[in-house]
Design a protein around this motif. Structure first.
Motif, PDB file in Angstrom:
ATOM      1  N   TYR A 196       0.967  -1.267   0.021  1.00 20.19           N
ATOM      2  CA  TYR A 196      -0.039   0.229  -0.055  1.00 20.19           C
ATOM      3  C   TYR A 196       0.858   1.244  -0.068  1.00 20.19           C
ATOM      4  O   TYR A 196       0.247   2.272   0.307  1.00 20.19           O
ATOM      5  N   THR A 203      -4.039   2.040  -4.561  1.00 24.27           N
ATOM      6  CA  THR A 203      -4.992   1.327  -3.191  1.00 24.27           C
ATOM      7  C   THR A 203      -6.243   1.211  -3.665  1.00 24.27           C
ATOM      8  O   THR A 203      -7.093   0.036  -3.227  1.00 24.27           O
ATOM      9  N   LEU A 204      -6.901   2.182  -4.350  1.00 27.69           N
ATOM     10  CA  LEU A 204      -8.449   1.936  -4.719  1.00 27.69           C
ATOM     11  C   LEU A 204      -8.590   0.754  -5.584  1.00 27.69           C
ATOM     12  O   LEU A 204      -9.424   0.199  -5.702  1.00 27.69           O
ATOM     13  N   LYS A 206      -6.814  -2.030  -5.473  1.00 22.34           N
ATOM     14  CA  LYS A 206      -6.643  -3.213  -4.611  1.00 22.34           C
ATOM     15  C   LYS A 206      -7.940  -3.311  -3.961  1.00 22.34           C
ATOM     16  O   LYS A 206      -8.615  -4.438  -3.991  1.00 22.34           O
ATOM     17  N   TYR A 207      -8.776  -2.175  -3.530  1.00 24.30           N
ATOM     18  CA  TYR A 207      -9.846  -1.976  -2.822  1.00 24.30           C
ATOM     19  C   TYR A 207     -10.898  -2.909  -3.740  1.00 24.30           C
ATOM     20  O   TYR A 207     -11.640  -3.644  -3.129  1.00 24.30           O
ATOM     21  N   GLN A 208     -10.925  -2.350  -4.912  1.00 27.38           N
ATOM     22  CA  GLN A 208     -12.029  -2.900  -5.942  1.00 27.38           C
ATOM     23  C   GLN A 208     -11.805  -4.411  -6.058  1.00 27.38           C
ATOM     24  O   GLN A 208     -12.735  -5.288  -6.386  1.00 27.38           O
ATOM     25  N   TYR A 210     -10.293  -6.485  -4.254  1.00 30.46           N
ATOM     26  CA  TYR A 210     -10.733  -7.466  -2.918  1.00 30.46           C
ATOM     27  C   TYR A 210     -12.307  -7.490  -2.734  1.00 30.46           C
ATOM     28  O   TYR A 210     -12.816  -8.448  -2.573  1.00 30.46           O
ATOM     29  N   ARG A 222     -15.909  -6.521   5.847  1.00 27.06           N
ATOM     30  CA  ARG A 222     -15.835  -5.343   5.122  1.00 27.06           C
ATOM     31  C   ARG A 222     -15.405  -4.027   5.510  1.00 27.06           C
ATOM     32  O   ARG A 222     -14.757  -3.211   5.103  1.00 27.06           O
ATOM     33  N   TYR A 225     -11.605  -3.781   4.532  1.00 25.81           N
ATOM     34  CA  TYR A 225     -11.499  -3.418   3.268  1.00 25.81           C
ATOM     35  C   TYR A 225     -11.812  -2.142   3.124  1.00 25.81           C
ATOM     36  O   TYR A 225     -11.012  -1.204   2.706  1.00 25.81           O
ATOM     37  N   ASP A 226     -13.055  -1.541   3.784  1.00 27.16           N
ATOM     38  CA  ASP A 226     -13.171   0.070   3.883  1.00 27.16           C
ATOM     39  C   ASP A 226     -12.367   0.865   4.371  1.00 27.16           C
ATOM     40  O   ASP A 226     -11.886   1.866   3.898  1.00 27.16           O
ATOM     41  N   MET A 228      -9.225   0.644   3.817  1.00 30.91           N
ATOM     42  CA  MET A 228      -8.051   1.197   2.837  1.00 30.91           C
ATOM     43  C   MET A 228      -8.353   2.564   2.289  1.00 30.91           C
ATOM     44  O   MET A 228      -7.581   3.206   1.666  1.00 30.91           O
ATOM     45  N   LEU A 229      -9.585   3.089   2.414  1.00 31.79           N
ATOM     46  CA  LEU A 229      -9.925   4.299   1.713  1.00 31.79           C
ATOM     47  C   LEU A 229     -10.014   5.298   2.380  1.00 31.79           C
ATOM     48  O   LEU A 229     -10.347   6.616   2.342  1.00 31.79           O
TER      49      LEU A 229
END
Length: 240
Positions: A196, A203-204, A206-208, A210, A222, A225-226, A228-229
């Motif tokens: 990251y 990073t966005l 990677k988030y999408q 996952y 979740r 995961y969230d 990350m943003l």
């Protein structure tokens, strides 16, 4: 069962899966590994860039497998087993499972021979420091804080039975029965994770990836995961 454990001259083999790493950290990781491991085994999981060619250029890469289609996030256990079996074919004494965006802190190379040339322990776990949009600062809030230990270095015992997690994603890098059935310990040595450390856009992506592979959060909360943003994560500077 009683296992034979060598106390000296143990061979250390790194195993690593890679995919489209040529513009990320693969050279840095392979440069670092080449200083202290004896051999490196790699499985290229469907790269479309020159990752495989970069890996093949390193003399300590003794085994390099390639596939046309990626299994990551689809059947992670099959990918891990393929890498593990390719590693076993090189007859390792100890195996270091490391990702293409991870490096140990410098003192690891000075300590690792003492860690593997003993007969009491079969694995070591390490703390992970997640560098965040930077290669100088790591994250310390939420589940990103470096408090969890993960086993990454273990002795291979040919007569032992190893079992792997069947999850399609986030199944772990080593056999799931390692910690519960074999003696080991947590080390004070640290792993730097650069997954990251890139841009917000990376990073966005990677988030999408996952959330698309794990839409019901079967393998990870979740909320993690969230996170990350998060726009204002808490960071601290790295000190060797």
């Amino acid at each position: 069962m009683t296992y034979y454990r060598k106390a000296t001259n143990n061979k250390l083999t790194a195993m690593m899966q890679v995919r489209n790493e040529s513009h990320r950290y693969i050279r840095q990781v392979l440069d670092d590994l080449s200083e202290y491991v004896d051999e490196i085994v790699i499985v290229d999981d469907g790269s479309t860039d020159d990752t495989a060619a970069i890996c093949a250029s390193y003399p300590k890469v003794v085994s390099l497998g390639r596939s046309d289609a990626s299994l990551y996030g689809i059947n992670e256990m099959a990918l891990k087993l393929r890498l593990f079996r390719r590693t076993l074919a090189t007859r390792p004494d100890w195996i270091l499972a490391i990702d293409a965006d991870e490096c140990f802190e410098p003192r690891f190379k000075d300590d690792v021979r003492g860690m593997i040339n003993q007969t009491l322990l079969d694995w070591y776990a390490f703390r992970f420091y997640h560098f965040w949009h930077s290669t100088t600062h790591y994250r310390v809030d939420k589940l990103w804080a470096p408090v969890q230990y993960g086993p990454r270095l273990f002795r291979y015992l040919p007569q032992a039975t190893y079992r792997w997690n069947h999850q399609a994603l986030h199944g772990g890098s080593l056999p799931m029965n390692l910690v519960s059935e074999f003696p080991g310990t947590s080390s004070s040595l640290r792993i730097k994770h650069f997954g990251y450390a890139g841009s917000v856009e990376e990073t966005l992506r990677k988030y999408q990836f996952y959330v698309s592979r794990d839409p019901n959060s079967d393998f990870c909360p979740r909320s993690h995961y969230d996170s990350m943003l998060d726009e204002h994560p808490i960071l601290e500077p790295w000190v060797d």
